[in-house]
Design an enzyme around this catalytic site. Structure first.
Site, PDB file in Angstrom:
ATOM      1  N   LYS A 140       0.819  -1.209   0.000  1.00  0.00           N
ATOM      2  CA  LYS A 140       0.000   0.000   0.000  1.00  0.00           C
ATOM      3  C   LYS A 140       0.851   1.255   0.000  1.00  0.00           C
ATOM      4  O   LYS A 140       0.479   2.262  -0.605  1.00  0.00           O
ATOM      5  CB  LYS A 140      -0.960  -0.014   1.197  1.00  0.00           C
ATOM      6  CG  LYS A 140      -2.077  -1.015   0.996  1.00  0.00           C
ATOM      7  CD  LYS A 140      -3.097  -0.943   2.101  1.00  0.00           C
ATOM      8  CE  LYS A 140      -4.175  -1.998   1.897  1.00  0.00           C
ATOM      9  NZ  LYS A 140      -4.876  -2.295   3.161  1.00  0.00           N
ATOM     10  N   LYS A 150      -8.482 -14.312  -8.547  1.00  0.00           N
ATOM     11  CA  LYS A 150      -9.510 -14.314  -7.546  1.00  0.00           C
ATOM     12  C   LYS A 150     -10.465 -13.122  -7.735  1.00  0.00           C
ATOM     13  O   LYS A 150     -10.054 -12.081  -8.233  1.00  0.00           O
ATOM     14  CB  LYS A 150      -8.717 -14.147  -6.240  1.00  0.00           C
ATOM     15  CG  LYS A 150      -9.343 -14.482  -4.987  1.00  0.00           C
ATOM     16  CD  LYS A 150      -8.256 -14.536  -3.906  1.00  0.00           C
ATOM     17  CE  LYS A 150      -8.549 -13.397  -2.968  1.00  0.00           C
ATOM     18  NZ  LYS A 150      -8.135 -13.630  -1.599  1.00  0.00           N
ATOM     19  N   LYS A 170     -12.346  -6.675  -5.183  1.00  0.00           N
ATOM     20  CA  LYS A 170     -12.881  -5.334  -5.400  1.00  0.00           C
ATOM     21  C   LYS A 170     -12.035  -4.546  -6.387  1.00  0.00           C
ATOM     22  O   LYS A 170     -12.536  -3.860  -7.246  1.00  0.00           O
ATOM     23  CB  LYS A 170     -12.878  -4.559  -4.076  1.00  0.00           C
ATOM     24  CG  LYS A 170     -14.135  -4.729  -3.272  1.00  0.00           C
ATOM     25  CD  LYS A 170     -14.012  -3.967  -1.951  1.00  0.00           C
ATOM     26  CE  LYS A 170     -14.110  -4.926  -0.804  1.00  0.00           C
ATOM     27  NZ  LYS A 170     -14.167  -4.336   0.517  1.00  0.00           N
TER      28      LYS A 170
END
Ligand code: TRP
Length: 351
Positions: A114, A216, A219
């Site tokens: 991140k 997978k 979002k």
């Protein structure tokens, strides 16, 4: 106090829930709530680490609450709450941070990922630490992101949870939580925190693939079927799912995109239906249009009742606030007890 083991899990408040969340977590939570002392919460403070828009944050919290309830989490059986409604968490987060090393936080994989994104870095170079320290203030990595694992550990430890159902991507955070629990217990010579373990209710973890033929469902991948997708939208998504050009030889191995669709089908259809499409692939008679129509139909059988309940619940503000108020009350009761013990152990005592 109840004798049942304590199960706790949280979800970050960042957008609607998809089929991956449903099969990976939510549908299991619905079963767990009968056998365990369950706490499920919306991690809105964790969502702040990636600076959401304030209005969007509040809407997301509400959406996820309504989705939890619509999917069958029962506020009479499980404690459902919003993280920020339990201020004891924030206080213990400050206290626990005194026992957490910056180095161990900086080495966390999710932090590096991140931080790299926040700095706009693309390469996987090892000099991320230098970049973080040397960077100007317009492009900063916020301290909340660094201490994300502390906050998550507090979520778990403040409730003295034994079992924490999370995906593989959260395993490192759980490992840190165990380490912090041991460290705190041994530093103060207390036995406050059990070491929480990951919990895979009913055996193996399910991996729910997305519709884009690769990985997978996620979002950020844009390959999701959301629980609250309207029928038309859902059908369109499934009909557009990636496949291949069709089998060329008898009994050839399944391509990844088709395997993915069959995996989704295994979750939603009957074994006979899935087998019939496997057979059709093997003998080259498969028609992807039929497969997709069937798949959309079967997914809708799962999502339609959830979506309908969701719509009712989402528009009932009074009900939602009753649920979270009751949840917060229960969650705070335990949290306050633990916090008092933590303060006592650390020498913060009343005069
Ligand atoms: N970090 C978790 C995630 O992104 C969410 C989370 C926050 C959590 N606190 C938690 C999960 C405590 C389990 C227990 O998925």
């Amino acid at each position: 106090m109840s004798e049942k083991e304590i199960v706790l899990s949280g979800i970050r408040a960042t957008g609607n829930l998809h089929l991956g969340n449903y099969y990976g977590a939510l549908s299991k939570f619905v079963k767990m709530q009968n056998d365990y002392d369950c706490l499920f919460f919306i991690a809105d403070l964790h969502a702040l680490t990636t600076s959401p828009d304030p209005d969007a944050l509040h809407e997301n919290v509400k959406n996820i609450l309504a989705e939890y309830l619509a999917a069958g989490i029962d506020p009479e059986k499980a404690t459902i709450f919003v993280q920020s409604d339990v201020p004891e968490i924030s206080e213990m987060y400050l206290l626990l941070n005194m026992h957490v090393g910056i180095g161990e936080l900086m080495r966390t994989a999710s932090f590096k990922d991140k931080a790299r994104k926040q700095l706009g870095l693309t390469d996987n170079g090892d000099d991320i630490e230098k970049q973080i320290i040397g960077t100007d203030s317009n492009k900063r990595v916020n301290a909340g992101l660094l201490t994300y694992p502390t906050l998550m550990a507090v979520d778990i430890l403040i409730q003295k949870a034994h079992k924490v159902p999370v995906g593989k991507d959260q395993e490192q955070h759980l490992e840190l939580t165990r380490r912090f629990a041991r460290r705190f217990n041994s530093f103060y010579g207390v036995d406050l925190f059990p070491e929480p373990e990951n919990f895979n209710f009913g055996g193996h973890a399910v991996k729910v693939p997305g519709l884009d033929g690769s990985g997978k469902m996620g979002k950020s991948e844009g390959n999701c079927i959301y629980l609250v997708d309207e029928e038309k939208v859902l059908r369109k998504k499934v009909m557009r799912a990636v496949t291949d050009e069709g089998p060329k030889e008898l009994n050839q191995p399944l391509s990844q995109p088709v395997e993915n669709l069959l995996t989704l089908m295994e979750l939603t259809s009957t074994p006979e239906i899935v087998q019939s499409y496997r057979d059709a692939y093997a003998d080259c008679s498969i028609r992807y249009g039929d497969l997709k129509k069937q798949l959309a139909e079967d997914i809708l059988k799962v999502t339609t009742p959830i979506r309908e309940r969701y719509q009712d619940i989402r528009s009932d503000d009074a009900y939602i606030s009753r649920v979270v108020r009751q949840g917060a009350e229960r969650a705070r009761e335990r949290a306050a007890r633990t916090l008092a013990e933590v303060r006592q152990a650390m020498g913060i005592r009343k005069f």
